[in-house]
Design a protein around this motif. Structure first.
Motif, PDB file in Angstrom:
ATOM      1  N   LEU A 120       1.040  -1.491   0.058  1.00 42.91           N
ATOM      2  CA  LEU A 120       0.002   0.041  -0.202  1.00 42.91           C
ATOM      3  C   LEU A 120       1.034   1.203  -0.152  1.00 42.91           C
ATOM      4  N   SER A 121       1.991   1.194   0.917  1.00 43.45           N
ATOM      5  CA  SER A 121       2.669   2.479   0.894  1.00 43.45           C
ATOM      6  C   SER A 121       3.515   2.689  -0.417  1.00 43.45           C
ATOM      7  N   VAL A 122       3.917   1.629  -1.379  1.00 39.88           N
ATOM      8  CA  VAL A 122       4.482   1.874  -2.421  1.00 39.88           C
ATOM      9  C   VAL A 122       3.342   2.539  -3.557  1.00 39.88           C
ATOM     10  N   LEU A 123       2.119   2.123  -3.458  1.00 43.37           N
ATOM     11  CA  LEU A 123       1.281   2.333  -4.293  1.00 43.37           C
ATOM     12  C   LEU A 123       0.774   3.942  -3.948  1.00 43.37           C
ATOM     13  N   ARG A 124       0.790   4.357  -2.682  1.00 43.45           N
ATOM     14  CA  ARG A 124       0.288   5.604  -2.348  1.00 43.45           C
ATOM     15  C   ARG A 124       1.215   6.570  -2.832  1.00 43.45           C
ATOM     16  N   SER A 125       2.621   6.200  -2.415  1.00 45.42           N
ATOM     17  CA  SER A 125       4.022   7.126  -2.752  1.00 45.42           C
ATOM     18  C   SER A 125       4.170   7.248  -3.927  1.00 45.42           C
ATOM     19  N   ARG A 135      -8.028   0.129  -4.554  1.00 45.79           N
ATOM     20  CA  ARG A 135      -8.580  -0.645  -5.434  1.00 45.79           C
ATOM     21  C   ARG A 135      -7.437  -1.447  -6.118  1.00 45.79           C
ATOM     22  N   THR A 136      -6.414  -0.733  -6.406  1.00 41.90           N
ATOM     23  CA  THR A 136      -5.214  -1.399  -6.897  1.00 41.90           C
ATOM     24  C   THR A 136      -4.565  -2.537  -5.952  1.00 41.90           C
ATOM     25  N   HIS A 137      -4.540  -2.240  -4.844  1.00 46.16           N
ATOM     26  CA  HIS A 137      -4.104  -3.231  -3.799  1.00 46.16           C
ATOM     27  C   HIS A 137      -5.083  -4.565  -3.811  1.00 46.16           C
ATOM     28  N   THR A 138      -6.220  -4.323  -3.730  1.00 41.51           N
ATOM     29  CA  THR A 138      -7.178  -5.372  -3.881  1.00 41.51           C
ATOM     30  C   THR A 138      -6.804  -6.318  -5.137  1.00 41.51           C
ATOM     31  N   THR A 139      -6.860  -5.616  -6.503  1.00 38.11           N
ATOM     32  CA  THR A 139      -6.572  -5.988  -7.509  1.00 38.11           C
ATOM     33  C   THR A 139      -5.445  -6.879  -7.905  1.00 38.11           C
TER      34      THR A 139
ATOM     35  N   GLU B 188     -11.239   2.851   3.082  1.00 46.71           N
ATOM     36  CA  GLU B 188     -11.108   2.664   1.775  1.00 46.71           C
ATOM     37  C   GLU B 188     -11.123   1.011   1.317  1.00 46.71           C
ATOM     38  N   LEU B 189     -10.216   0.443   1.911  1.00 47.79           N
ATOM     39  CA  LEU B 189     -10.394  -0.891   1.662  1.00 47.79           C
ATOM     40  C   LEU B 189     -11.539  -1.680   1.850  1.00 47.79           C
ATOM     41  N   ALA B 190     -12.372  -1.273   3.004  1.00 44.67           N
ATOM     42  CA  ALA B 190     -13.329  -2.084   3.538  1.00 44.67           C
ATOM     43  C   ALA B 190     -14.379  -1.558   2.440  1.00 44.67           C
ATOM     44  N   ARG B 191     -14.549  -0.221   2.157  1.00 38.43           N
ATOM     45  CA  ARG B 191     -15.484   0.307   1.386  1.00 38.43           C
ATOM     46  C   ARG B 191     -15.468  -0.110  -0.106  1.00 38.43           C
ATOM     47  N   THR B 192     -14.220  -0.396  -0.693  1.00 37.79           N
ATOM     48  CA  THR B 192     -14.169  -0.529  -2.033  1.00 37.79           C
ATOM     49  C   THR B 192     -14.224  -1.811  -2.541  1.00 37.79           C
ATOM     50  N   SER B 193     -13.781  -2.793  -1.376  1.00 39.20           N
ATOM     51  CA  SER B 193     -13.447  -4.292  -1.746  1.00 39.20           C
ATOM     52  C   SER B 193     -14.752  -4.931  -2.078  1.00 39.20           C
ATOM     53  N   GLY B 194     -14.982  -5.796  -3.101  1.00 41.14           N
ATOM     54  CA  GLY B 194     -16.103  -6.343  -3.750  1.00 41.14           C
ATOM     55  C   GLY B 194     -16.840  -5.292  -4.520  1.00 41.14           C
ATOM     56  N   GLY B 195     -18.001  -5.541  -4.970  1.00 40.08           N
ATOM     57  CA  GLY B 195     -18.630  -5.141  -5.966  1.00 40.08           C
ATOM     58  C   GLY B 195     -18.226  -4.905  -7.330  1.00 40.08           C
ATOM     59  N   GLN B 196     -19.112  -4.422  -8.259  1.00 36.75           N
ATOM     60  CA  GLN B 196     -18.767  -4.529  -9.696  1.00 36.75           C
ATOM     61  C   GLN B 196     -17.828  -3.408  -9.942  1.00 36.75           C
ATOM     62  N   GLN B 197     -17.877  -2.497  -9.344  1.00 38.78           N
ATOM     63  CA  GLN B 197     -16.611  -1.381  -9.625  1.00 38.78           C
ATOM     64  C   GLN B 197     -15.420  -2.020  -9.490  1.00 38.78           C
ATOM     65  N   GLN B 198     -15.033  -2.493  -8.324  1.00 41.15           N
ATOM     66  CA  GLN B 198     -13.884  -3.161  -7.918  1.00 41.15           C
ATOM     67  C   GLN B 198     -13.525  -3.934  -9.022  1.00 41.15           C
ATOM     68  N   TYR B 201     -12.573  -2.495 -12.172  1.00 38.67           N
ATOM     69  CA  TYR B 201     -11.294  -1.831 -12.101  1.00 38.67           C
ATOM     70  C   TYR B 201     -10.111  -2.619 -12.568  1.00 38.67           C
ATOM     71  N   GLY B 202     -10.188  -4.149 -12.291  1.00 40.26           N
ATOM     72  CA  GLY B 202      -9.107  -4.838 -12.395  1.00 40.26           C
ATOM     73  C   GLY B 202      -9.291  -5.216 -13.637  1.00 40.26           C
ATOM     74  N   LEU B 203     -10.536  -5.542 -14.121  1.00 41.88           N
ATOM     75  CA  LEU B 203     -10.719  -6.149 -15.494  1.00 41.88           C
ATOM     76  C   LEU B 203     -10.142  -5.139 -16.587  1.00 41.88           C
ATOM     77  N   ASP B 204     -10.499  -3.721 -16.170  1.00 42.93           N
ATOM     78  CA  ASP B 204     -10.082  -2.712 -17.170  1.00 42.93           C
ATOM     79  C   ASP B 204      -8.500  -2.412 -17.428  1.00 42.93           C
ATOM     80  N   LEU B 205      -7.828  -2.875 -16.236  1.00 44.53           N
ATOM     81  CA  LEU B 205      -6.397  -2.584 -16.257  1.00 44.53           C
ATOM     82  C   LEU B 205      -5.678  -3.847 -17.193  1.00 44.53           C
ATOM     83  N   LEU B 206      -6.319  -5.026 -16.886  1.00 46.94           N
ATOM     84  CA  LEU B 206      -6.100  -6.148 -17.774  1.00 46.94           C
ATOM     85  C   LEU B 206      -6.220  -5.873 -19.283  1.00 46.94           C
ATOM     86  N   LEU B 207      -7.380  -5.553 -19.410  1.00 42.21           N
ATOM     87  CA  LEU B 207      -7.725  -5.172 -20.912  1.00 42.21           C
ATOM     88  C   LEU B 207      -6.886  -4.045 -21.566  1.00 42.21           C
ATOM     89  N   ALA B 208      -6.804  -3.091 -20.583  1.00 47.48           N
ATOM     90  CA  ALA B 208      -5.817  -2.031 -21.198  1.00 47.48           C
ATOM     91  C   ALA B 208      -4.660  -2.388 -21.577  1.00 47.48           C
TER      92      ALA B 208
END
Lengths: 216, 216
Positions: A120-125, A135-139, B188-198, B201-208
DNA sequence: CGTCGTACTATACACTGTACGTTAGCGACC
DNA sequence: GGTCGCTAACGTACAGTGTATAGTACGACG
């Protein structure tokens, strides 16, 4: 009854022994009674240190996460991310039970937090805003989890000649008229699945997508 | 003894009942004896149709994979890929046991092959060479598997108030001096983890990453 | 030296998957 | 229509599992 002297156990010792049993007999052959036997102790003795089996699982997971090396400093941040992901994969391969422990229980524990802090700290910095960093961490974490779990699965399966034979049989039973692409690519799929190259391919896709979206 | 008449069972019926039991009692509470009881039959009756529990698992998995919708034609290939991945996620969320069934056993079966054929043929016809198509297929599949497994994990955990309370406690016990970023991003981690948006996000990174490397 | 908390033990229960041997319902053939 | 054989479903049994509950002896402390 030759009662074992008191205070011969400790949570440390129980966890270490449990881990040893897991690596010896595999995560499936693991049982509290097995650990207790290895310790020369009744099954219920473990309940002095752990509320239940899941609690012990959590402790084993954290014990393994302590083996994660610290993230390498002095590298551009995408390389640091890459290194952390690779390290986690390697650790999971060295301790296959870790994959199941990570996938089947929520994260907790000091060492697990340490690893999360590193990434997380790498991503933040690197300039990501809080939401994107989370989101990136979870991904990244779920990618490593899925890819490596699958890799372990494949290698376990390919080491069992009986299962391998049945898998080949089920592959060859597929009509190449109905599933032309699967039949065509079956050798490629078998050859490429697993291995660092496969892992790096997926990781590169993610990192490419990520660097493409970060403002220079 | 009121013996049940012969030929009241069939593999179809057993699989359907097994699936029903899995969705009712959860994948953990699943047992052969439970399925047999639901069918009003002795436990050993199932062994007429399945060699063992794993064999039944494979059949359930394939039964569920049959519910995957066909890939939508007439879309640019990245959109087709996206649709397939999303469909698989939705199916896994609707049938949480599918995640475990996919992760813990090698792939096999007719319906499973059908799904693989759909994705592979899109990748191939997009111009990817055989090796890259195979690698991409594995990457996408393991990504969906990992991301959705984790998502299910989170939602299950958050529905159990006891586990949720203990998780919060372990979060708050983290020193913000030792783990500043984890503590900062915990909401943030608790709020964003899970859900179609999350997931997207990962799928978009892969496709990009993927479209960036395909020759226009 | 006595006492008390607790680390460990013993027993028990409700389960699990499945190996083995038996029995009875059904389809087929005389 | 009667009989036979196949096999689907049965009952029993075994070696395991996690863990609830109650008991016991040991180590430390007053």
């Amino acid at each position: 009854m030759a009662r074992t002297p008191r205070n011969t156990l400790s949570s440390e010792l129980v966890v270490r022994t449990a881990l040893q049993v897991m690596e010896t007999k595999g995560a499936d052959g693991f049982s509290l009674r097995g650990v207790a036997a290895e310790l020369g102790v009744g099954p219920m003795a473990l309940y002095t240190y752990f509320r239940n089996k899941d609690d012990l699982y959590d402790a084993i997971r954290d014990h393994l996460m302590a083996l994660m090396p610290p993230p390498p400093a002095d590298l551009p941040w995408p390389e640091q991310v890459r290194a952390i992901c690779r390290d986690l994969r390697v650790l999971m391969l060295e301790h296959p039970c870790l994959a199941q422990l990570l996938a089947s229980r929520p994260l907790s524990g000091h060492e697990t937090a340490r690893v999360a802090e590193g990434l997380l700290s790498v991503l933040r910095s690197s300039g990501l805003d809080p939401e994107t960093a989370a989101r990136t961490h979870t991904t990244l974490f779920t990618f490593v989890l899925g890819a490596t779990t699958w890799e372990i699965q494949m290698t376990v399966e390919q080491s069992d000649p009986d299962a391998l034979r049945r898998l080949r049989a089920s592959m060859e039973s597929l009509s190449s008229r109905e599933f032309p692409t699967v039949v065509e690519l079956a050798p490629e799929l078998a050859r490429t699945s697993g291995g660092q190259q496969q892992f790096d391919y997926g990781l590169d896709l993610l990192l490419a997508g990520l660097t493409a979206r970060t403002p220079s």
